[in-house]
Design a protein around this motif. Structure first.
Motif, mmCIF file in Angstrom:
data_model
loop_
_atom_site.group_PDB
_atom_site.id
_atom_site.type_symbol
_atom_site.label_atom_id
_atom_site.label_comp_id
_atom_site.label_asym_id
_atom_site.label_seq_id
_atom_site.Cartn_x
_atom_site.Cartn_y
_atom_site.Cartn_z
ATOM 1 N N SER A 39 38.180 32.946 49.315
ATOM 2 C CA SER A 39 38.169 34.346 49.738
ATOM 3 C C SER A 39 37.502 34.474 51.104
ATOM 4 C CB SER A 39 37.410 35.187 48.707
ATOM 5 O OG SER A 39 37.404 36.558 49.066
ATOM 6 N N GLY A 91 35.413 36.259 44.865
ATOM 7 C CA GLY A 91 35.388 37.557 45.536
ATOM 8 C C GLY A 91 34.022 37.940 46.064
ATOM 9 N N ASP A 131 37.409 38.567 41.237
ATOM 10 C CA ASP A 131 37.275 39.309 42.493
ATOM 11 C C ASP A 131 36.226 40.407 42.366
ATOM 12 O OD1 ASP A 131 37.812 39.733 45.139
ATOM 13 O OD2 ASP A 131 39.544 41.006 44.805
ATOM 14 N N SER A 133 34.693 44.185 44.553
ATOM 15 C CA SER A 133 34.755 45.172 45.621
ATOM 16 C C SER A 133 33.649 46.187 45.406
ATOM 17 C CB SER A 133 36.128 45.880 45.622
ATOM 18 O OG SER A 133 36.244 46.762 46.723
ATOM 19 N N ASN A 169 43.911 39.769 39.055
ATOM 20 C CA ASN A 169 43.186 39.024 40.075
ATOM 21 C C ASN A 169 42.405 39.965 40.995
ATOM 22 O OD1 ASN A 169 42.329 37.212 42.153
ATOM 23 N ND2 ASN A 169 44.003 35.835 41.616
ATOM 24 N N GLY A 170 42.971 40.355 42.150
ATOM 25 C CA GLY A 170 42.224 41.068 43.175
ATOM 26 C C GLY A 170 41.968 42.531 42.860
ATOM 27 N N HIS A 172 40.269 46.204 44.962
ATOM 28 C CA HIS A 172 39.856 46.749 46.261
ATOM 29 C C HIS A 172 39.620 48.246 46.126
ATOM 30 C CE1 HIS A 172 39.565 47.296 50.582
ATOM 31 N NE2 HIS A 172 40.481 48.242 50.512
ATOM 32 N N ASP A 207 47.009 37.757 44.533
ATOM 33 C CA ASP A 207 45.610 37.342 44.598
ATOM 34 C C ASP A 207 44.718 38.420 45.210
ATOM 35 O OD1 ASP A 207 43.159 35.978 45.088
ATOM 36 O OD2 ASP A 207 44.214 34.070 45.150
ATOM 37 N N GLY A 208 44.929 38.773 46.495
ATOM 38 C CA GLY A 208 44.065 39.729 47.174
ATOM 39 C C GLY A 208 44.807 40.959 47.653
ATOM 40 N N ASP A 250 42.747 34.910 48.722
ATOM 41 C CA ASP A 250 42.202 36.273 48.760
ATOM 42 C C ASP A 250 41.842 36.659 50.198
ATOM 43 O OD1 ASP A 250 41.067 38.705 48.200
ATOM 44 O OD2 ASP A 250 39.273 37.886 47.236
#
Length: 278
Positions: A39, A91, A131, A133, A169-170, A172, A207-208, A250
């Motif tokens: 990442s 992450g 991950d 955020s 996965n990701g 945000h 992924d991201g 990521d």
């Protein structure tokens, strides 16, 4: 008649704006001195990139070989092992002078000024914590790819906020919205634990995800594909590293200069691309 012409012009402008094309132009690539980078996180305040290094052939091994690297915005690797003592770091997020990192079963807090781990926060019943955020109010959002759940972390307490996902996965958080990727799709989470799908059908193990603007995002995939996704559900393939087995993993993103940073995973480098929207 004048009003009619203006309406036609306005309609044409809206269609033209929605139809703008996206592309990526390579800027630089670091030397292959990183250690299985998973990442990348862009730090606008300090003008630097953080890279999580898994450092081993087993991404979920508790082997103590993981680290965080620091990379300059021109691609120079400042310190390939800035912070060590991690297992499978993935992450990352920033808050109040700390870098928060997922590390298999834990969330790790790193003092940026001191360059050292100051706290480990175990995730109760963790499967594969992946991950992370950080929200505007300081809430930390974490994905567990082993259990396909999204947690919130507030004042040391974890709460499940989305459950029943597939190949999660990701994650945000930005502009008041919590986005995540799973099972080839980009989704937005609702306050009641449900979610809505923005777009689906992306290939390469999503992924991201990073926001480009109010209504568009970049989605990177572990197998090397990168997509530009808009709120109306359109999906555009920008890069495809699958033939050369080049991962995108990521991504990190500089929203002001529109530069995306992709970790090459097994290739041990990070590569930067300029995003163009025409």
């Amino acid at each position: 008649m004048t009003r009619y012409i203006l309406l036609i012009f306005a309609a044409f402008w809206v269609v033209g704006a929605a139809a703008k094309e996206a592309s990526l132009q390579k800027l630089w690539q670091t030397k292959a001195v990183l250690q299985v980078p998973e990442s990348v996180l862009y730090d606008a305040e300090r003008e630097i990139l953080y890279v999580s290094n898994i450092a081993g052939s087993e991404p979920w091994a508790d082997d103590g070989n993981g680290s965080i690297a620091r990379v300059a915005l021109d691609g120079k690797v400042i310190d390939a092992r800035w912070v060590t003592g991690l297992n499978g770091p993935k992450g990352m997020g920033l808050r109040d002078g700390f870098l928060f990192v997922t590390d298999n079963d834990d969330v790790v807090a790193i003092s940026i000024d001191e360059g050292r781990i100051v706290e480990r926060i175990p995730v109760p019943g963790a499967g594969q914590v992946n991950d992370l955020s950080v929200g505007e109010d300081g809430t930390i959002y974490i994905t567990d790819s082993g259990l396909d759940k999204i947690y919130s972390l507030v004042d040391g307490e974890f709460n499940t906020i989305v459950d029943g996902l597939t190949a999660l996965n990701g994650v945000h958080y930005s502009d008041g919205e919590l986005l995540f990727v799973d099972d080839g799709g980009l989704h937005i989470a609702n306050d009641d634990g449900s979610f809505e799908t923005i777009a689906s059908g992306m290939e390469g193990r999503v992924d991201g995800v990073e926001r480009v603007d109010a209504d568009s995002w970049l989605v990177s995939c572990w197998q090397g594909t990168v997509y530009y996704v808009t709120r109306d559900g359109s999906v555009t393939l920008l890069l495809d590293g699958r033939p050369e087995e080049i991962s995108a993993a990521d991504l990190g993103y500089d929203p002001v200069n529109k530069i995306a940073y992709f970790p090459g995973f097994w290739k041990n480098y990070v590569v930067a691309y300029q995003l163009h929207l025409d």
